[in-house]
Design a protein around this motif. Sequence first.
Motif, PDB file in Angstrom:
ATOM      1  N   ALA A 192       0.863  -1.184   0.000  1.00  0.00           N
ATOM      2  CA  ALA A 192       0.000   0.000   0.000  1.00  0.00           C
ATOM      3  C   ALA A 192       0.896   1.229   0.000  1.00  0.00           C
ATOM      4  N   ASN A 193       0.600   2.168  -0.858  1.00  0.00           N
ATOM      5  CA  ASN A 193       1.413   3.379  -0.938  1.00  0.00           C
ATOM      6  C   ASN A 193       0.953   4.460   0.024  1.00  0.00           C
ATOM      7  N   ARG A 194      -0.321   4.430   0.375  1.00  0.00           N
ATOM      8  CA  ARG A 194      -0.875   5.460   1.244  1.00  0.00           C
ATOM      9  C   ARG A 194      -1.719   4.816   2.334  1.00  0.00           C
ATOM     10  N   HIS A 195      -1.911   5.560   3.400  1.00  0.00           N
ATOM     11  CA  HIS A 195      -2.753   5.085   4.490  1.00  0.00           C
ATOM     12  C   HIS A 195      -4.152   4.754   3.993  1.00  0.00           C
ATOM     13  N   ASN A 196      -4.694   5.568   3.117  1.00  0.00           N
ATOM     14  CA  ASN A 196      -6.054   5.350   2.622  1.00  0.00           C
ATOM     15  C   ASN A 196      -6.175   4.122   1.734  1.00  0.00           C
ATOM     16  N   ASP A 197      -5.047   3.574   1.287  1.00  0.00           N
ATOM     17  CA  ASP A 197      -5.081   2.360   0.469  1.00  0.00           C
ATOM     18  C   ASP A 197      -5.187   1.095   1.306  1.00  0.00           C
ATOM     19  N   LEU A 198      -5.021   1.222   2.617  1.00  0.00           N
ATOM     20  CA  LEU A 198      -5.040   0.054   3.490  1.00  0.00           C
ATOM     21  C   LEU A 198      -6.452  -0.491   3.655  1.00  0.00           C
ATOM     22  N   PRO A 199      -6.583  -1.774   3.967  1.00  0.00           N
ATOM     23  CA  PRO A 199      -7.904  -2.297   4.339  1.00  0.00           C
ATOM     24  C   PRO A 199      -8.471  -1.480   5.493  1.00  0.00           C
ATOM     25  N   ARG A 200      -9.775  -1.244   5.454  1.00  0.00           N
ATOM     26  CA  ARG A 200     -10.393  -0.371   6.451  1.00  0.00           C
ATOM     27  C   ARG A 200     -10.166  -0.876   7.869  1.00  0.00           C
ATOM     28  N   ASP A 201     -10.087  -2.182   8.053  1.00  0.00           N
ATOM     29  CA  ASP A 201      -9.960  -2.741   9.401  1.00  0.00           C
ATOM     30  C   ASP A 201      -8.661  -2.359  10.090  1.00  0.00           C
ATOM     31  N   ILE A 202      -7.621  -1.991   9.342  1.00  0.00           N
ATOM     32  CA  ILE A 202      -6.343  -1.689   9.983  1.00  0.00           C
ATOM     33  C   ILE A 202      -5.963  -0.220   9.844  1.00  0.00           C
ATOM     34  N   GLN A 203      -6.868   0.600   9.325  1.00  0.00           N
ATOM     35  CA  GLN A 203      -6.617   2.032   9.280  1.00  0.00           C
ATOM     36  C   GLN A 203      -6.827   2.643  10.670  1.00  0.00           C
ATOM     37  N   PHE A 204      -6.225   3.809  10.869  1.00  0.00           N
ATOM     38  CA  PHE A 204      -6.500   4.561  12.082  1.00  0.00           C
ATOM     39  C   PHE A 204      -7.954   5.006  12.086  1.00  0.00           C
ATOM     40  N   ASP A 205      -8.504   5.132  13.295  1.00  0.00           N
ATOM     41  CA  ASP A 205      -9.871   5.636  13.405  1.00  0.00           C
ATOM     42  C   ASP A 205      -9.962   7.055  12.868  1.00  0.00           C
ATOM     43  N   SER A 206      -8.922   7.843  13.129  1.00  0.00           N
ATOM     44  CA  SER A 206      -8.855   9.207  12.611  1.00  0.00           C
ATOM     45  C   SER A 206      -7.457   9.442  12.080  1.00  0.00           C
ATOM     46  N   GLU A 207      -7.329   9.512  10.769  1.00  0.00           N
ATOM     47  CA  GLU A 207      -6.012   9.685  10.164  1.00  0.00           C
ATOM     48  C   GLU A 207      -5.366  10.995  10.586  1.00  0.00           C
ATOM     49  N   LYS A 208      -6.181  11.983  10.868  1.00  0.00           N
ATOM     50  CA  LYS A 208      -5.650  13.289  11.263  1.00  0.00           C
ATOM     51  C   LYS A 208      -4.764  13.182  12.493  1.00  0.00           C
ATOM     52  N   GLY A 209      -5.096  12.260  13.388  1.00  0.00           N
ATOM     53  CA  GLY A 209      -4.342  12.123  14.624  1.00  0.00           C
ATOM     54  C   GLY A 209      -2.929  11.639  14.441  1.00  0.00           C
ATOM     55  N   VAL A 210      -2.609  11.051  13.287  1.00  0.00           N
ATOM     56  CA  VAL A 210      -1.256  10.536  13.047  1.00  0.00           C
ATOM     57  C   VAL A 210      -0.652  11.137  11.792  1.00  0.00           C
TER      58      VAL A 210
END
Length: 708
Positions: A192-210
């Motif tokens: 995955a090149n970007r956080h948003n490309d990851l499966p939803r189950d392993i993404q951060f709850d709020s990407e803004k926080g990281v």
Amino acid sequence: MGDTITALVLLSSGEKACVCFVVVFFGSVFSQSMPSSYTVTVGTGSQWFAGTDDYVYITLVGADRCSQRTLLDKPLYNDFERGAVDSYLVSVEEDLGELVLVKLEKRKYWVHDDWYCRYISVKTPAGDNVEFPCYRWLVDDKEVVLRDGRAHLPEDDKMSLVKQHRQNELETRRKTYRWMEWQPGFPMSIDANRHNDLPRDIQFDSEKGVDFVLNYSKAIENLFVNHFMHMFQSSWSDFADFERIFLRIRNTISEYVMQHWKEDFMFGYQFLNGCNPVVIEKCTKLPDKFPVTNEMVAISLERNLTLEQEIEAGNIYIADYEVLDGIKPNCTDPCTLQYLAAPICLLYKNTQKKIFPIAIQLGQTPGEDNPIFLPTDAQHDWLLAKIWVRSADFQHHQTVTHLLRTHLISEMFAIAMFRQLPAVHPVFKLLIPHVRFTIAINTKAREQLICECGIFDKANATGGGGHVQLVQKAMKSLTFRSLCFPDMIKARGVDSKQDLPTYFYRDDGYKVWEATKSFVSDVVNVYYTSDEKVQGDEEIQAFVKDVCNFGMQGFDSCEFPKTLKSRDELTEFLTVIVFTASAQHAAVNFGQYDWCSWIPNAPSTMRRPPPHKKGLANVTLIIDSLPDRGRSSWHLGAVWALSQYQENELYLGMYPDEHFIERPVKAAMEKFRKALADISSAIKRRNEGKKLPYYNMSPDKIPNSVAV
């Protein structure tokens, strides 16, 4: 049977229309017994955006038959709100038999609205409660099929239905969680090149926080150092100039470091309990490349012994940064040259059993242009030599100890877990809390932090590609045994508490390792009643093989196991995973602000080359060698942001998601928490009254996973 008329009724309920079916029976149907009902309770997650306005359907799958696909909806009621627990009736004409699976489907209402389901609980007509853990996102129109909460090894599944479900889950996961080589010679990472490309189950709850850029910029502003940014490449005036930025960032340890950083005791103490307490080794023989003589250091020795005798007595230690030799320094800014060194430092345990430096060589090749600096040299020569060691230690810590040996290794274990272990496997249930957000934080780091022109390039001497070289080089000495805490300590010859009584990282680490290993062993023994069960578990064997052959790319030097033959081997393997992701990461991450915010104690880069002879150093040379104002600001923002705990952090032993339902495992968890609480209390008592308390291995400050 008489006629049946079904009317479709649309009811407005809050923000959505609710669909319900009104069934009117005519004729002899009234003489039939009423159908039985299952009570279905649905728990929605409490994190941001967990609720949904979409339609949710459920199908109960029993050993004998299935229920009808049923819409879970209450007229005039807004279902599946964030944090809600909703109950529904699912009617069936005949008993379904033993409940085996639950099928959840989500269908769009207006627009796709993701939903996080925590669990499904089903009360049968007989009064039994069956738990179906979920803890997953339902996105778009995809469905989720859940097993009940009991953990099952592959051999436990006899029914073809559950065998097929198990196989389908793994086939889907292997397509979703794919290996990728981000850089040659690295542990494999997620494709995955970007956080948003990851499966939803392993993404951060709020990407803004990281968001690293946002967090670092915010940290710089909060630390009141943003007004230095317009003077990005200008030097500080003197050491007192650095103190101005401490007006807003003081804490107990960082202020103590600022006051005592020049002292040899403080320099030596950090090899034991600083951010990078994994480099110091007992010196059993001086290497030829470091020709220290007795005459050089005799004045520093306190026991009336020669250097050779002190070595024989076990009083000499060494820190060798050979891995930095040949690494290309950062040159992303052509206006400012940056420099790296690969120093060797000889350390002495004095009669009070404190560690002091007694000789420093700033390069790996001895010679006239690479002198050995001594405490008896001019004040600024010795201080500059120590600063160079501290800068090398910072590079080693950030890239090898922290990035490679906790972040990248934990991600590798996580990917293999998702690919080879279904959610019903007890080892998946054991490990899932300890890989929480790890793949996400690493993907975000590759996207913003360690990528080309990323934040790492802005401040660090190993930016601009040096960090890649360093990981590649360090991988050649990374072995499985070096991840086993007791083995790592023993291999460096620092395992004796009598020799080094203030090596708190070691002492606390031993306790946490043993508590973790005991917990893992308890869980393993619940499900594996013999070594043969481990040998026969094809999923566990595939997991271990995937780690070695793909995650570690089959490097022979890594010596990772390719198979596991016993419960003890499985216990150790899993303990390494849990300990690395929790205790080891905490020990090398959360003290960064304490030890690195005083920049002369941990320079992220050096702007002058290492001195090639003695007598050159003065305050001006030292200040000109240290990071300029701009890089200092980025450095401060980095160590501040990386040292912050996440909101709603889950610490070691905290398992709010109930993946396990078996009582023996819950008892093991409670025993684990009790052991961890005892360790935390002991550490708190030891720290009382200390000017330099050590708490980075205290379980109440150890998050479950690598998530920052």
